[in-house]
Design a protein around this motif. Structure first.
Motif, PDB file in Angstrom:
ATOM      1  N   GLN A 186      -6.030   0.154 -10.898  1.00  0.00           N
ATOM      2  CA  GLN A 186      -5.329  -0.591  -9.857  1.00  0.00           C
ATOM      3  C   GLN A 186      -5.839  -2.026  -9.866  1.00  0.00           C
ATOM      4  O   GLN A 186      -7.042  -2.274  -9.792  1.00  0.00           O
ATOM      5  CB  GLN A 186      -5.533   0.020  -8.476  1.00  0.00           C
ATOM      6  CG  GLN A 186      -4.724  -0.707  -7.403  1.00  0.00           C
ATOM      7  CD  GLN A 186      -4.781  -0.023  -6.050  1.00  0.00           C
ATOM      8  OE1 GLN A 186      -4.945   1.195  -5.962  1.00  0.00           O
ATOM      9  NE2 GLN A 186      -4.643  -0.798  -4.987  1.00  0.00           N
ATOM     10  N   GLY A 199      -1.117  12.195 -11.032  1.00  0.00           N
ATOM     11  CA  GLY A 199      -1.171  11.265  -9.911  1.00  0.00           C
ATOM     12  C   GLY A 199      -2.479  10.501  -9.854  1.00  0.00           C
ATOM     13  O   GLY A 199      -2.696   9.709  -8.930  1.00  0.00           O
ATOM     14  N   ASP A 213       0.826  -1.206   0.000  1.00  0.00           N
ATOM     15  CA  ASP A 213       0.000   0.000   0.000  1.00  0.00           C
ATOM     16  C   ASP A 213       0.859   1.255   0.000  1.00  0.00           C
ATOM     17  O   ASP A 213       0.502   2.278  -0.602  1.00  0.00           O
ATOM     18  CB  ASP A 213      -0.960  -0.008   1.192  1.00  0.00           C
ATOM     19  CG  ASP A 213      -0.235  -0.017   2.538  1.00  0.00           C
ATOM     20  OD1 ASP A 213       0.864  -0.598   2.614  1.00  0.00           O
ATOM     21  OD2 ASP A 213      -0.778   0.553   3.502  1.00  0.00           O
ATOM     22  N   VAL A 214       2.029   1.189   0.639  1.00  0.00           N
ATOM     23  CA  VAL A 214       2.948   2.328   0.631  1.00  0.00           C
ATOM     24  C   VAL A 214       3.502   2.545  -0.774  1.00  0.00           C
ATOM     25  O   VAL A 214       3.630   3.687  -1.245  1.00  0.00           O
ATOM     26  CB  VAL A 214       4.090   2.105   1.641  1.00  0.00           C
ATOM     27  CG1 VAL A 214       5.098   3.233   1.594  1.00  0.00           C
ATOM     28  CG2 VAL A 214       3.523   1.956   3.042  1.00  0.00           C
ATOM     29  N   GLU A 215       3.822   1.458  -1.456  1.00  0.00           N
ATOM     30  CA  GLU A 215       4.349   1.580  -2.816  1.00  0.00           C
ATOM     31  C   GLU A 215       3.310   2.166  -3.770  1.00  0.00           C
ATOM     32  O   GLU A 215       3.666   2.899  -4.703  1.00  0.00           O
ATOM     33  CB  GLU A 215       4.828   0.215  -3.313  1.00  0.00           C
ATOM     34  CG  GLU A 215       6.036  -0.285  -2.571  1.00  0.00           C
ATOM     35  CD  GLU A 215       6.607  -1.558  -3.168  1.00  0.00           C
ATOM     36  OE1 GLU A 215       7.821  -1.761  -3.025  1.00  0.00           O
ATOM     37  OE2 GLU A 215       5.840  -2.334  -3.772  1.00  0.00           O
ATOM     38  N   CYS A 233      -0.659   5.016 -13.167  1.00  0.00           N
ATOM     39  CA  CYS A 233      -0.979   6.382 -12.758  1.00  0.00           C
ATOM     40  C   CYS A 233      -0.717   7.351 -13.905  1.00  0.00           C
ATOM     41  O   CYS A 233       0.220   7.187 -14.682  1.00  0.00           O
ATOM     42  CB  CYS A 233      -0.124   6.794 -11.563  1.00  0.00           C
ATOM     43  SG  CYS A 233      -0.279   5.704 -10.143  1.00  0.00           S
ATOM     44  N   CYS A 271       1.116   4.393  -2.953  1.00  0.00           N
ATOM     45  CA  CYS A 271       1.207   5.830  -2.688  1.00  0.00           C
ATOM     46  C   CYS A 271       2.415   6.434  -3.396  1.00  0.00           C
ATOM     47  O   CYS A 271       2.350   7.537  -3.959  1.00  0.00           O
ATOM     48  CB  CYS A 271       1.308   6.089  -1.193  1.00  0.00           C
ATOM     49  SG  CYS A 271      -0.160   5.684  -0.247  1.00  0.00           S
ATOM     50  N   MET A 272       3.544   5.727  -3.371  1.00  0.00           N
ATOM     51  CA  MET A 272       4.751   6.226  -4.019  1.00  0.00           C
ATOM     52  C   MET A 272       4.584   6.331  -5.525  1.00  0.00           C
ATOM     53  O   MET A 272       5.075   7.279  -6.152  1.00  0.00           O
ATOM     54  CB  MET A 272       5.933   5.312  -3.699  1.00  0.00           C
ATOM     55  CG  MET A 272       6.582   5.604  -2.389  1.00  0.00           C
ATOM     56  SD  MET A 272       8.118   4.688  -2.262  1.00  0.00           S
ATOM     57  CE  MET A 272       7.740   3.784  -0.799  1.00  0.00           C
ATOM     58  N   ARG A 311       1.832   6.911  -7.136  1.00  0.00           N
ATOM     59  CA  ARG A 311       1.004   8.096  -7.396  1.00  0.00           C
ATOM     60  C   ARG A 311       1.822   9.375  -7.212  1.00  0.00           C
ATOM     61  O   ARG A 311       1.747  10.301  -8.040  1.00  0.00           O
ATOM     62  CB  ARG A 311      -0.206   8.112  -6.472  1.00  0.00           C
ATOM     63  CG  ARG A 311      -1.213   7.017  -6.737  1.00  0.00           C
ATOM     64  CD  ARG A 311      -2.509   7.276  -6.000  1.00  0.00           C
ATOM     65  NE  ARG A 311      -3.171   8.479  -6.523  1.00  0.00           N
ATOM     66  CZ  ARG A 311      -4.274   9.015  -6.000  1.00  0.00           C
ATOM     67  NH1 ARG A 311      -4.827   8.463  -4.927  1.00  0.00           N
ATOM     68  NH2 ARG A 311      -4.813  10.086  -6.537  1.00  0.00           N
ATOM     69  N   SER A 312       2.603   9.445  -6.137  1.00  0.00           N
ATOM     70  CA  SER A 312       3.371  10.661  -5.885  1.00  0.00           C
ATOM     71  C   SER A 312       4.477  10.837  -6.922  1.00  0.00           C
ATOM     72  O   SER A 312       4.778  11.969  -7.325  1.00  0.00           O
ATOM     73  CB  SER A 312       3.943  10.660  -4.470  1.00  0.00           C
ATOM     74  OG  SER A 312       4.850   9.593  -4.287  1.00  0.00           O
TER      75      SER A 312
END
Length: 296
Positions: A229, A224, A186-188, A220, A190-191, A193-194
């Motif tokens: 997904q 972003g 889940d962190v990846e 993405c 976010c990365m 997208r950022s």
């Protein structure tokens, strides 16, 4: 590689480019025939797709016993598959024997079955990927009549300098094969997208599934936004890159808002972590002045 020539921004050509991400549920061992069959299926079902991207190390899994020199049997097999279907093929990555070391390497294969570049992962997943030598070169490549693409692999994404460097070399689409089988997926996401939003690029993050990974690939856009997904199993993810939309976002800001690449380019600050000002980039210089978007 040579710097992108901003005087030739692919003007007057088609701005739509079809890519299919392959999130495959595979096992450790020789998966080349299975991968080849999936590629053939995409070519039959989606004739508008021009490029295929698979997940990191999907050809054999993470075992070093299948490491080969390049060119080698595995890479040449993949070259034949690309030529057979007339597709750009980024087949995840393979462990490469090179100069007495092992690299995690992504070959870039054109529709004639020629290897036009090889990207060696700059940030192996230390300390777990401790037997893997780090690469030293960023890789970007042009698809004639479309745009410029950059390659990074899995853990590279955790270091924002990698995507920024590729974009400074002119990359508009980041192709990012991944092998994540841990709880930080889940962190990846976010990365991913950022990375897309801060660099105003497409970011195509294709993970493996089945025994090798947890899936959840993400595609993405340059604001972003999540184009798609995936879930946790096998999925074929065809989509279209809209280069006109991307270039408009860079020129005017996403929804007419932030223009971060221009602000980054124009700010003279020397970053303490690097001890030097930003290097010159003809790709960023070609974006035009940082100004309020005007009515079209």
């Amino acid at each position: 590689m040579a710097e992108h020539n901003p005087a030739d921004p692919h003007a007057g050509t088609s701005t739509s480019f079809g890519i299919a991400g392959l999130q495959l549920a595979l096992t450790s061992g020789d998966n080349l025939d299975a991968l080849s069959a999936e590629i053939a299926g995409v070519a039959r079902r989606f004739p508008w797709v021009r490029m295929i991207l698979a997940g990191e190390l999907c050809g054999f899994g993470a075992g070093l016993d299948h490491a080969q020199c390049m060119p080698g049997d595995a890479e040449q097999h993949l070259c034949r598959v690309a030529a057979e279907h007339g597709l750009w093929l980024i087949p995840g990555s393979l462990y490469e024997l090179r100069d007495g070391a092992v690299h995690n390497t992504t070959p870039v294969i054109n529709p004639r079955g020629e290897v036009v570049a090889r990207y060696r992962k700059i940030f192996p997943f230390q300390p777990y990927e401790r037997s893997i030598e780090a690469g030293r070169e960023f890789v970007v490549f042009d698809v004639p009549g479309a745009g410029r693409f950059g390659i990074s692999i899995c853990y590279d994404m955790w270091f924002p300098e990698t995507t920024r460097s590729l974009v400074s070399l002119g990359a508009e689409v980041i192709l990012h094969p991944t092998m994540t089988n841990t709880i930080d997926r889940d962190v990846e996401i976010c990365m991913a997208r950022s990375s897309a939003m801060t660099n105003q690029c497409y970011f195509v993050d294709v993970n493996v599934a089945g025994e090798l990974g947890v899936g959840q690939s993400v595609i993405c856009g340059p604001g972003g936004e999540v184009i798609y997904q995936a879930g946790v199993g096998r999925e074929i993810m065809p989509f279209e890159v809209d280069f006109a939309y991307l270039r408009r976002c860079r020129a005017r800001g996403w929804h007419g808002l932030g223009q971060p690449l221009k602000s980054f380019r124009d700010n003279p600050i020397v970053y303490p972590a690097y001890g030097a000002a930003r290097a010159e980039s003809s790709a960023l210089d070609a974006l035009g002045p940082l100004e309020m978007p005007k009515q079209l």
